[in-house]
Write a protein that holds these residues in place. Sequence first.
Motif, PDB file in Angstrom:
ATOM      1  N   GLN A  30      26.130   4.617  35.854  1.00 32.82           N
ATOM      2  CA  GLN A  30      26.970   5.757  35.679  1.00 32.82           C
ATOM      3  C   GLN A  30      28.442   5.413  35.283  1.00 32.82           C
ATOM      4  O   GLN A  30      29.015   6.228  34.497  1.00 32.82           O
ATOM      5  CB  GLN A  30      27.225   6.318  37.116  1.00 32.82           C
ATOM      6  N   GLU A  31      28.652   4.199  35.528  1.00 31.69           N
ATOM      7  CA  GLU A  31      29.808   3.689  34.902  1.00 31.69           C
ATOM      8  C   GLU A  31      29.977   3.586  33.458  1.00 31.69           C
ATOM      9  O   GLU A  31      30.754   3.978  32.610  1.00 31.69           O
ATOM     10  CB  GLU A  31      30.248   2.185  35.591  1.00 31.69           C
ATOM     11  N   TRP A  32      28.824   3.118  33.058  1.00 25.78           N
ATOM     12  CA  TRP A  32      28.639   2.992  31.465  1.00 25.78           C
ATOM     13  C   TRP A  32      28.681   4.360  31.044  1.00 25.78           C
ATOM     14  O   TRP A  32      28.825   4.633  29.574  1.00 25.78           O
ATOM     15  CB  TRP A  32      27.400   2.377  31.038  1.00 25.78           C
ATOM     16  N   ASN A  33      27.928   5.177  31.521  1.00 29.71           N
ATOM     17  CA  ASN A  33      27.680   6.819  31.251  1.00 29.71           C
ATOM     18  C   ASN A  33      29.063   7.632  30.821  1.00 29.71           C
ATOM     19  O   ASN A  33      29.208   8.243  30.170  1.00 29.71           O
ATOM     20  CB  ASN A  33      26.896   7.489  32.125  1.00 29.71           C
ATOM     21  N   ASP A  34      30.037   7.020  31.506  1.00 29.54           N
ATOM     22  CA  ASP A  34      31.575   7.395  31.476  1.00 29.54           C
ATOM     23  C   ASP A  34      32.116   7.167  30.268  1.00 29.54           C
ATOM     24  O   ASP A  34      33.180   7.678  29.834  1.00 29.54           O
ATOM     25  CB  ASP A  34      32.303   7.005  32.648  1.00 29.54           C
ATOM     26  N   LEU A  35      31.721   5.921  29.657  1.00 25.44           N
ATOM     27  CA  LEU A  35      32.304   5.406  28.623  1.00 25.44           C
ATOM     28  C   LEU A  35      31.972   6.242  26.750  1.00 25.44           C
ATOM     29  O   LEU A  35      31.060   6.896  26.948  1.00 25.44           O
ATOM     30  CB  LEU A  35      31.961   3.842  28.221  1.00 25.44           C
ATOM     31  N   SER A  36      32.907   5.793  26.295  1.00 25.34           N
ATOM     32  CA  SER A  36      32.894   6.657  24.850  1.00 25.34           C
ATOM     33  C   SER A  36      31.518   5.858  23.802  1.00 25.34           C
ATOM     34  O   SER A  36      32.113   5.415  23.011  1.00 25.34           O
ATOM     35  CB  SER A  36      34.036   6.823  24.076  1.00 25.34           C
ATOM     36  N   LEU A  37      30.403   5.879  24.504  1.00 24.38           N
ATOM     37  CA  LEU A  37      29.435   5.010  23.378  1.00 24.38           C
ATOM     38  C   LEU A  37      28.309   6.218  23.409  1.00 24.38           C
ATOM     39  O   LEU A  37      28.243   7.110  24.076  1.00 24.38           O
ATOM     40  CB  LEU A  37      28.802   4.036  24.239  1.00 24.38           C
ATOM     41  N   GLN A  38      27.467   5.864  22.703  1.00 23.88           N
ATOM     42  CA  GLN A  38      26.267   6.609  22.218  1.00 23.88           C
ATOM     43  C   GLN A  38      24.850   6.184  22.892  1.00 23.88           C
ATOM     44  O   GLN A  38      23.952   7.184  22.918  1.00 23.88           O
ATOM     45  CB  GLN A  38      25.930   6.578  20.741  1.00 23.88           C
ATOM     46  N   VAL A  39      24.847   4.913  23.142  1.00 26.01           N
ATOM     47  CA  VAL A  39      23.635   4.447  23.477  1.00 26.01           C
ATOM     48  C   VAL A  39      23.633   3.252  24.793  1.00 26.01           C
ATOM     49  O   VAL A  39      24.509   2.490  24.679  1.00 26.01           O
ATOM     50  CB  VAL A  39      22.767   3.542  22.262  1.00 26.01           C
ATOM     51  N   ILE A  40      22.905   3.515  25.563  1.00 26.30           N
ATOM     52  CA  ILE A  40      22.856   2.553  26.764  1.00 26.30           C
ATOM     53  C   ILE A  40      21.435   1.846  26.651  1.00 26.30           C
ATOM     54  O   ILE A  40      20.404   2.311  26.525  1.00 26.30           O
ATOM     55  CB  ILE A  40      22.774   3.310  28.075  1.00 26.30           C
ATOM     56  N   GLY A  41      21.537   0.449  26.541  1.00 26.96           N
ATOM     57  CA  GLY A  41      20.267  -0.338  26.297  1.00 26.96           C
ATOM     58  C   GLY A  41      19.688  -0.553  27.796  1.00 26.96           C
ATOM     59  O   GLY A  41      20.576  -1.103  28.898  1.00 26.96           O
ATOM     60  N   LEU A  42      18.624  -0.591  28.234  1.00 25.90           N
ATOM     61  CA  LEU A  42      17.915  -0.738  29.569  1.00 25.90           C
ATOM     62  C   LEU A  42      17.175  -1.948  29.439  1.00 25.90           C
ATOM     63  O   LEU A  42      16.513  -2.372  28.557  1.00 25.90           O
ATOM     64  CB  LEU A  42      16.934   0.344  30.109  1.00 25.90           C
ATOM     65  N   ASP A  43      17.415  -2.636  30.508  1.00 23.38           N
ATOM     66  CA  ASP A  43      16.578  -3.920  30.780  1.00 23.38           C
ATOM     67  C   ASP A  43      15.130  -3.474  31.396  1.00 23.38           C
ATOM     68  O   ASP A  43      15.200  -2.168  31.679  1.00 23.38           O
ATOM     69  CB  ASP A  43      17.314  -5.105  31.799  1.00 23.38           C
ATOM     70  N   TRP A  44      14.403  -4.448  31.592  1.00 22.86           N
ATOM     71  CA  TRP A  44      12.803  -3.840  32.092  1.00 22.86           C
ATOM     72  C   TRP A  44      12.953  -3.592  33.803  1.00 22.86           C
ATOM     73  O   TRP A  44      11.930  -2.896  33.913  1.00 22.86           O
ATOM     74  CB  TRP A  44      12.003  -4.965  31.882  1.00 22.86           C
TER      75      TRP A  44
END
Length: 345
Positions: free
Chosen positions: A251-265
């Motif tokens: 959720q912290e990353w979702n707040d940032l001005s970015l387009q893509v979140i990379g997930l680990d496994w």
Amino acid sequence: MDGKLLNNNFLRAANGEAVDHIPVWYMRQAGRSQPEYRRLKEKYSLFEITRQPELCAYVTKLPVDQYDTDAAILYKDIMTPLPSLGVEVDIKPGVGPVINNPIKHIDDVEKLGMIEPEEEVSYVLDTISLLREQLHVPLISFSGAPFTLASYMIEGGPSKNYYNTKAFMYAQPQAWHALMDKLGDMTIRYVKAQIRAGAQAVQIFDSWVGALNAVDYRLYVKPVMKKIMDELKEEKVPLIMFGVGNRHLMQEWNDLSLQVIGLDWRLSVSEARDLGINKALQGNLDPAVLLAPWDVIKEKVKPILDEGMQKDGFIFNLGHGVFPEVDPETLKRLTAFVHEYTKKK
């Protein structure tokens, strides 16, 4: 003059748009398991390869030619810009980055310089320009994030627990924030220079920030990440964040001005979306699966693709980087399977 971009599926997916097929690229796809790369490493170190634009472009482009990936990622290391700040870093085989002058006090932070990309890492920019003439797929460049870079600079090298980094953060908050500011400004200047040179997307590796809990992340790291992302947003290229073991920070990353979140496994695509993540997602096959028989690999990949295709904005990748034991033919076969399977769907 730029090479003709014949395949823009990666950029469309990163922007949450519909695609012809799910795009594929692999972290650490350039090097590691490729025999051509291993022969080069018998003659040159990583830093020596990156300082020769034509050679570096060859290494970067090799997996695109061999595997038919939908994007190239520039061959270099997150340590590449640190010598410009006065950090004495070496990459030792089997160990990783080793810092000979670790940060201990605020005096060490104040001694750090600031990068002038066009002068001090001109070879990186030259390689990007060269690749833009050669590639028919988008070029991704990257940078380390301040926390991850700071962890190496304080620990003196890789760490399993980051005790020294956390102790520095808690005991010397003024020095910590000064270090974050310094590394944040460096990241902005370094990434902007790469975009000016022709990078079409940028991945920020905060590989080890999952070592922090969410409260500490918000206090000690998030302000500098917000500054970085807000500044880079103006460059109008997709920004990707990646780290491992960081489900609690989604959720912290979702707040940032970015387009893509990379997930680990560890976190599935569906689980990420159930958490309310509204960015495009990238990931997330466990790299260890690549050592399994093909039938096992295929059955592990299908659910990731099925979940990813439920919504526009998905890029197939690994949950961490390719490692040396992986057969290049497996990556070639995997790329073809992802393309074929998702075209049919």
